[in-house]
Design a protein around this motif. Structure first.
Motif, PDB file in Angstrom:
ATOM      1  N   ARG A   1       3.520  14.591  18.300  1.00 59.59           N
ATOM      2  CA  ARG A   1       2.693  13.388  18.201  1.00 59.59           C
ATOM      3  C   ARG A   1       1.660  13.586  17.110  1.00 59.59           C
ATOM      4  N   THR A   2       1.213  12.476  16.568  1.00 58.96           N
ATOM      5  CA  THR A   2       0.229  12.532  15.495  1.00 58.96           C
ATOM      6  C   THR A   2      -1.159  12.875  16.028  1.00 58.96           C
ATOM      7  N   VAL A   3      -1.874  13.687  15.252  1.00 64.65           N
ATOM      8  CA  VAL A   3      -3.216  14.118  15.631  1.00 64.65           C
ATOM      9  C   VAL A   3      -4.251  13.619  14.624  1.00 64.65           C
ATOM     10  N   SER A   4      -3.977  13.800  13.345  1.00 66.84           N
ATOM     11  CA  SER A   4      -4.956  13.403  12.340  1.00 66.84           C
ATOM     12  C   SER A   4      -4.299  13.240  10.980  1.00 66.84           C
ATOM     13  N   SER A   5      -5.057  12.619  10.095  1.00 60.17           N
ATOM     14  CA  SER A   5      -4.649  12.448   8.696  1.00 60.17           C
ATOM     15  C   SER A   5      -5.805  12.889   7.821  1.00 60.17           C
ATOM     16  N   TRP A   6      -5.468  13.582   6.749  1.00 60.02           N
ATOM     17  CA  TRP A   6      -6.483  14.054   5.804  1.00 60.02           C
ATOM     18  C   TRP A   6      -6.088  13.603   4.411  1.00 60.02           C
ATOM     19  N   VAL A   7      -7.029  13.018   3.699  1.00 60.47           N
ATOM     20  CA  VAL A   7      -6.772  12.484   2.366  1.00 60.47           C
ATOM     21  C   VAL A   7      -6.463  13.589   1.367  1.00 60.47           C
ATOM     22  N   ASN A   8      -7.171  14.690   1.469  1.00 63.95           N
ATOM     23  CA  ASN A   8      -6.998  15.784   0.516  1.00 63.95           C
ATOM     24  C   ASN A   8      -6.247  16.940   1.160  1.00 63.95           C
ATOM     25  N   ARG A   9      -5.329  17.517   0.436  1.00 64.23           N
ATOM     26  CA  ARG A   9      -4.499  18.590   0.995  1.00 64.23           C
ATOM     27  C   ARG A   9      -5.293  19.848   1.305  1.00 64.23           C
ATOM     28  N   ASN A  10      -6.460  20.022   0.711  1.00 63.03           N
ATOM     29  CA  ASN A  10      -7.284  21.191   0.962  1.00 63.03           C
ATOM     30  C   ASN A  10      -8.442  20.913   1.917  1.00 63.03           C
ATOM     31  N   ASP A  11      -8.385  19.777   2.625  1.00 64.97           N
ATOM     32  CA  ASP A  11      -9.409  19.458   3.620  1.00 64.97           C
ATOM     33  C   ASP A  11      -9.302  20.418   4.800  1.00 64.97           C
ATOM     34  N   LEU A  12     -10.086  20.195   5.800  1.00 66.50           N
ATOM     35  CA  LEU A  12     -10.162  21.092   6.957  1.00 66.50           C
ATOM     36  C   LEU A  12      -9.151  20.740   8.050  1.00 66.50           C
ATOM     37  N   TRP A  13      -7.972  20.315   7.670  1.00 67.93           N
ATOM     38  CA  TRP A  13      -6.954  19.902   8.637  1.00 67.93           C
ATOM     39  C   TRP A  13      -6.534  21.031   9.568  1.00 67.93           C
ATOM     40  N   GLU A  14      -6.654  22.278   9.140  1.00 68.69           N
ATOM     41  CA  GLU A  14      -6.220  23.405   9.986  1.00 68.69           C
ATOM     42  C   GLU A  14      -6.993  23.459  11.296  1.00 68.69           C
ATOM     43  N   ASN A  15      -8.235  22.993  11.305  1.00 67.68           N
ATOM     44  CA  ASN A  15      -9.009  22.954  12.545  1.00 67.68           C
ATOM     45  C   ASN A  15      -8.337  22.076  13.597  1.00 67.68           C
ATOM     46  N   ASP A  16      -7.635  21.030  13.156  1.00 69.92           N
ATOM     47  CA  ASP A  16      -6.961  20.128  14.093  1.00 69.92           C
ATOM     48  C   ASP A  16      -5.777  20.794  14.777  1.00 69.92           C
ATOM     49  N   CYS A  17      -5.272  21.861  14.192  1.00 69.74           N
ATOM     50  CA  CYS A  17      -4.173  22.600  14.809  1.00 69.74           C
ATOM     51  C   CYS A  17      -4.663  23.465  15.967  1.00 69.74           C
ATOM     52  N   ASP A  18      -5.927  23.828  15.944  1.00 72.20           N
ATOM     53  CA  ASP A  18      -6.472  24.725  16.957  1.00 72.20           C
ATOM     54  C   ASP A  18      -7.386  24.035  17.960  1.00 72.20           C
ATOM     55  N   ALA A  19      -7.837  22.826  17.660  1.00 75.79           N
ATOM     56  CA  ALA A  19      -8.782  22.116  18.534  1.00 75.79           C
ATOM     57  C   ALA A  19      -8.100  21.678  19.820  1.00 75.79           C
ATOM     58  N   GLN A  20      -8.892  21.579  20.876  1.00 75.47           N
ATOM     59  CA  GLN A  20      -8.374  21.060  22.146  1.00 75.47           C
ATOM     60  C   GLN A  20      -8.114  19.564  21.971  1.00 75.47           C
ATOM     61  N   LEU A  21      -7.003  19.111  22.503  1.00 76.49           N
ATOM     62  CA  LEU A  21      -6.653  17.699  22.395  1.00 76.49           C
ATOM     63  C   LEU A  21      -7.419  16.896  23.441  1.00 76.49           C
TER      64      LEU A  21
ATOM     65  N   GLY B   1       0.795  -1.221   0.000  1.00 81.53           N
ATOM     66  CA  GLY B   1       0.000   0.000   0.000  1.00 81.53           C
ATOM     67  C   GLY B   1       0.825   1.266   0.000  1.00 81.53           C
ATOM     68  N   VAL B   2       0.252   2.288  -0.604  1.00 81.49           N
ATOM     69  CA  VAL B   2       0.839   3.620  -0.656  1.00 81.49           C
ATOM     70  C   VAL B   2      -0.254   4.588  -0.243  1.00 81.49           C
ATOM     71  N   SER B   3       0.110   5.589   0.550  1.00 82.39           N
ATOM     72  CA  SER B   3      -0.877   6.544   1.036  1.00 82.39           C
ATOM     73  C   SER B   3      -0.321   7.957   0.905  1.00 82.39           C
ATOM     74  N   THR B   4      -1.106   8.850   0.313  1.00 80.34           N
ATOM     75  CA  THR B   4      -0.748  10.261   0.238  1.00 80.34           C
ATOM     76  C   THR B   4      -1.761  11.029   1.069  1.00 80.34           C
ATOM     77  N   SER B   5      -1.259  11.873   1.991  1.00 83.16           N
ATOM     78  CA  SER B   5      -2.168  12.567   2.899  1.00 83.16           C
ATOM     79  C   SER B   5      -1.480  13.745   3.567  1.00 83.16           C
ATOM     80  N   VAL B   6      -2.296  14.514   4.282  1.00 86.38           N
ATOM     81  CA  VAL B   6      -1.788  15.551   5.179  1.00 86.38           C
ATOM     82  C   VAL B   6      -1.713  14.914   6.565  1.00 86.38           C
ATOM     83  N   GLN B   7      -0.537  14.940   7.169  1.00 89.20           N
ATOM     84  CA  GLN B   7      -0.354  14.455   8.535  1.00 89.20           C
ATOM     85  C   GLN B   7      -0.271  15.668   9.447  1.00 89.20           C
ATOM     86  N   VAL B   8      -1.146  15.721  10.452  1.00 86.71           N
ATOM     87  CA  VAL B   8      -1.152  16.826  11.400  1.00 86.71           C
ATOM     88  C   VAL B   8      -0.524  16.351  12.694  1.00 86.71           C
ATOM     89  N   LEU B   9       0.495  17.074  13.141  1.00 87.49           N
ATOM     90  CA  LEU B   9       1.204  16.771  14.383  1.00 87.49           C
ATOM     91  C   LEU B   9       1.002  17.919  15.357  1.00 87.49           C
TER      92      LEU B   9
END
Length: 193
Positions: free
Chosen positions: A169-189, A153-161
Protein backbone atom coordinates in the motif's frame (compact mmCIF):
# COMPACT_ATOMS: atom_id res chain seq x y z
CA UNK A 1 -11.74 -9.41 -7.23
CA UNK A 2 -8.27 -9.44 -5.68
CA UNK A 3 -6.79 -8.14 -8.92
CA UNK A 4 -9.18 -5.22 -8.86
CA UNK A 5 -8.24 -4.64 -5.24
CA UNK A 6 -4.54 -4.58 -6.05
CA UNK A 7 -5.22 -2.43 -9.10
CA UNK A 8 -7.09 -0.06 -6.87
CA UNK A 9 -4.24 0.08 -4.39
CA UNK A 10 -1.74 0.99 -7.03
CA UNK A 11 -3.90 3.64 -8.58
CA UNK A 12 -4.72 5.23 -5.26
CA UNK A 13 -1.05 5.37 -4.37
CA UNK A 14 -0.24 6.97 -7.68
CA UNK A 15 -3.18 9.37 -7.43
CA UNK A 16 -2.14 10.37 -3.95
CA UNK A 17 1.32 11.06 -5.26
CA UNK A 18 -0.02 13.12 -8.15
CA UNK A 19 -2.40 15.04 -5.90
CA UNK A 20 0.26 15.63 -3.25
CA UNK A 21 2.85 16.58 -5.84
CA UNK A 22 0.55 18.66 -8.05
CA UNK A 23 2.15 22.13 -8.36
CA UNK A 24 0.55 24.63 -6.00
CA UNK A 25 3.37 27.13 -5.82
CA UNK A 26 4.95 25.29 -2.85
CA UNK A 27 8.31 23.71 -3.65
CA UNK A 28 8.83 22.04 -0.29
CA UNK A 29 8.73 18.23 -0.17
CA UNK A 30 5.54 16.54 0.94
CA UNK A 31 5.47 13.42 3.03
CA UNK A 32 2.82 11.38 4.71
CA UNK A 33 3.14 8.50 7.13
CA UNK A 34 0.53 5.76 7.03
CA UNK A 35 -0.65 2.79 9.03
CA UNK A 36 -2.92 -0.05 8.01
CA UNK A 37 -5.83 -1.15 10.13
CA UNK A 38 -5.51 -4.84 11.02
CA UNK A 39 -7.87 -7.12 9.11
CA UNK A 40 -7.81 -10.67 7.89
CA UNK A 41 -7.75 -11.38 4.18
CA UNK A 42 -6.88 -14.44 2.15
CA UNK A 43 -5.69 -13.98 -1.38
CA UNK A 44 -5.20 -15.98 -4.50
CA UNK A 45 -1.42 -16.26 -5.09
CA UNK A 46 -1.65 -14.86 -8.63
CA UNK A 47 -4.16 -12.32 -9.84
CA UNK A 48 -4.44 -10.94 -13.35
CA UNK A 49 -6.17 -7.68 -14.23
CA UNK A 50 -6.14 -6.86 -17.91
CA UNK A 51 -2.57 -6.95 -19.09
CA UNK A 52 -1.13 -6.45 -15.57
CA UNK A 53 -0.15 -9.46 -13.45
CA UNK A 54 0.57 -9.08 -9.76
CA UNK A 55 1.91 -11.85 -7.58
CA UNK A 56 1.11 -11.64 -3.89
CA UNK A 57 1.85 -13.88 -0.96
CA UNK A 58 -0.45 -15.27 1.66
CA UNK A 59 -1.48 -13.08 4.57
CA UNK A 60 1.40 -12.64 6.97
CA UNK A 61 4.06 -13.14 4.33
CA UNK A 62 5.63 -10.63 2.00
CA UNK A 63 7.00 -10.64 -1.47
CA UNK A 64 10.08 -8.54 -1.98
CA UNK A 65 9.72 -6.49 -5.14
CA UNK A 66 12.81 -7.48 -7.08
CA UNK A 67 12.29 -5.90 -10.49
CA UNK A 68 11.10 -2.63 -11.97
CA UNK A 69 8.40 -4.60 -13.77
CA UNK A 70 7.00 -5.91 -10.47
CA UNK A 71 7.06 -2.41 -9.00
CA UNK A 72 5.31 -1.04 -12.08
CA UNK A 73 2.50 -3.61 -11.86
CA UNK A 74 1.87 -2.84 -8.20
CA UNK A 75 2.04 0.93 -8.70
CA UNK A 76 -0.36 0.77 -11.66
CA UNK A 77 -2.94 -1.04 -9.56
CA UNK A 78 -2.51 1.32 -6.61
CA UNK A 79 -2.82 4.40 -8.82
CA UNK A 80 -5.86 2.96 -10.58
CA UNK A 81 -7.59 2.33 -7.24
CA UNK A 82 -6.69 5.84 -6.09
CA UNK A 83 -8.13 7.55 -9.16
CA UNK A 84 -11.13 5.22 -9.34
CA UNK A 85 -11.92 5.88 -5.68
CA UNK A 86 -11.74 9.64 -6.14
CA UNK A 87 -13.72 9.54 -9.39
CA UNK A 88 -16.50 7.47 -7.78
CA UNK A 89 -16.15 9.21 -4.39
CA UNK A 90 -15.77 5.74 -2.88
CA UNK A 91 -14.09 5.74 0.55
CA UNK A 92 -13.87 1.94 0.66
CA UNK A 93 -11.99 1.90 -2.64
CA UNK A 94 -9.53 4.44 -1.27
CA UNK A 95 -8.99 2.30 1.84
CA UNK A 96 -7.97 -0.57 -0.45
CA UNK A 97 -4.87 1.29 -1.66
CA UNK A 98 -3.71 3.57 1.15
CA UNK A 99 -2.20 2.65 4.47
CA UNK A 100 -2.75 5.79 6.52
CA UNK A 101 -5.31 8.24 7.76
CA UNK A 102 -3.46 11.13 6.16
CA UNK A 103 -3.44 9.47 2.71
CA UNK A 104 -7.10 8.60 3.15
CA UNK A 105 -7.92 12.22 3.98
CA UNK A 106 -5.88 13.47 1.03
CA UNK A 107 -7.94 11.27 -1.29
CA UNK A 108 -11.34 12.02 0.22
CA UNK A 109 -10.62 15.76 0.20
CA UNK A 110 -10.22 15.43 -3.58
CA UNK A 111 -13.78 14.07 -3.91
CA UNK A 112 -15.65 16.48 -6.17
CA UNK A 113 -12.54 18.67 -6.51
CA UNK A 114 -10.29 16.61 -8.81
CA UNK A 115 -11.33 16.92 -12.44
CA UNK A 116 -11.28 14.08 -14.95
CA UNK A 117 -11.48 14.20 -18.73
CA UNK A 118 -12.78 10.61 -18.77
CA UNK A 119 -13.39 7.80 -16.27
CA UNK A 120 -10.12 6.28 -14.97
CA UNK A 121 -8.83 3.09 -16.58
CA UNK A 122 -5.67 1.20 -15.80
CA UNK A 123 -4.62 1.32 -19.46
CA UNK A 124 -4.67 5.14 -19.31
CA UNK A 125 -2.05 5.21 -16.52
CA UNK A 126 1.57 5.31 -17.65
CA UNK A 127 4.75 4.98 -15.60
CA UNK A 128 8.19 5.72 -16.99
CA UNK A 129 11.78 6.02 -15.85
CA UNK A 130 11.17 3.72 -12.89
CA UNK A 131 14.06 2.95 -10.57
CA UNK A 132 13.96 0.88 -7.38
CA UNK A 133 15.58 2.93 -4.63
CA UNK A 134 14.78 0.41 -1.89
CA UNK A 135 13.16 -3.00 -1.97
CA UNK A 136 12.90 -5.27 1.05
CA UNK A 137 10.21 -7.30 2.80
CA UNK A 138 8.56 -4.30 4.49
CA UNK A 139 9.26 -1.25 2.31
CA UNK A 140 9.68 -0.39 -1.35
CA UNK A 141 10.64 3.01 -2.73
CA UNK A 142 10.32 3.68 -6.45
CA UNK A 143 11.47 6.77 -8.34
CA UNK A 144 9.57 7.45 -11.55
CA UNK A 145 7.18 9.54 -13.62
CA UNK A 146 3.39 9.19 -13.68
CA UNK A 147 1.26 10.32 -16.61
CA UNK A 148 -2.48 9.71 -16.91
CA UNK A 149 -4.59 10.12 -20.06
CA UNK A 150 -7.84 10.92 -18.23
CA UNK A 151 -6.40 13.89 -16.36
CA UNK A 152 -3.85 16.58 -17.28
CA UNK A 153 -0.49 16.54 -15.62
CA UNK A 154 2.77 14.68 -15.21
CA UNK A 155 4.39 13.94 -11.86
CA UNK A 156 7.88 12.64 -11.06
CA UNK A 157 8.42 11.47 -7.49
CA UNK A 158 9.55 8.81 -5.07
CA UNK A 159 6.62 6.55 -4.14
CA UNK A 160 7.03 4.77 -0.81
CA UNK A 161 5.07 1.55 -0.32
CA UNK A 162 4.79 -0.48 2.85
CA UNK A 163 3.74 -4.09 3.28
CA UNK A 164 0.53 -4.48 5.32
CA UNK A 165 -1.76 -7.41 6.04
CA UNK A 166 -3.46 -6.52 2.75
CA UNK A 167 -0.33 -6.36 0.62
CA UNK A 168 1.60 -3.37 -0.68
CA UNK A 169 0.00 0.00 0.00
CA UNK A 170 1.07 3.56 -0.58
CA UNK A 171 2.64 5.46 2.31
CA UNK A 172 4.08 8.68 0.93
CA UNK A 173 5.31 10.61 -2.07
CA UNK A 174 8.44 12.73 -2.23
CA UNK A 175 9.11 15.28 -4.96
CA UNK A 176 12.88 14.95 -4.79
CA UNK A 177 14.67 11.61 -4.99
CA UNK A 178 17.10 12.66 -2.25
CA UNK A 179 14.40 13.73 0.22
CA UNK A 180 13.94 12.00 3.57
CA UNK A 181 11.69 9.24 2.20
CA UNK A 182 13.74 6.54 3.98
CA UNK A 183 12.21 7.63 7.29
CA UNK A 184 8.81 6.51 5.95
CA UNK A 185 10.16 2.98 5.60
CA UNK A 186 10.93 2.80 9.32
CA UNK A 187 8.13 4.92 10.85
CA UNK A 188 5.19 3.31 12.61
CA UNK A 189 2.12 3.30 10.40
CA UNK A 190 -0.95 5.19 11.62
CA UNK A 191 -4.49 3.83 11.40
CA UNK A 192 -7.22 4.19 8.82
CA UNK A 193 -10.73 5.13 9.95
Amino acid sequence: MFGRWITGLIVIALAIGVWVLWPRGDTSPTTTTVQAAPTTTTTDPTTTTGDVTTTTGAVGSTDVIETVEEAEAILLELWFGWFEGIYNQDEERIKEVVASQSRFEAATSAFGEMTFDAPPTISAIHLSGLELLRADETCTAVWGTLTVDFRAGVSTSVQVLRWTLHGWRTVSSWVNRNDLWENDCDAQLDSLP
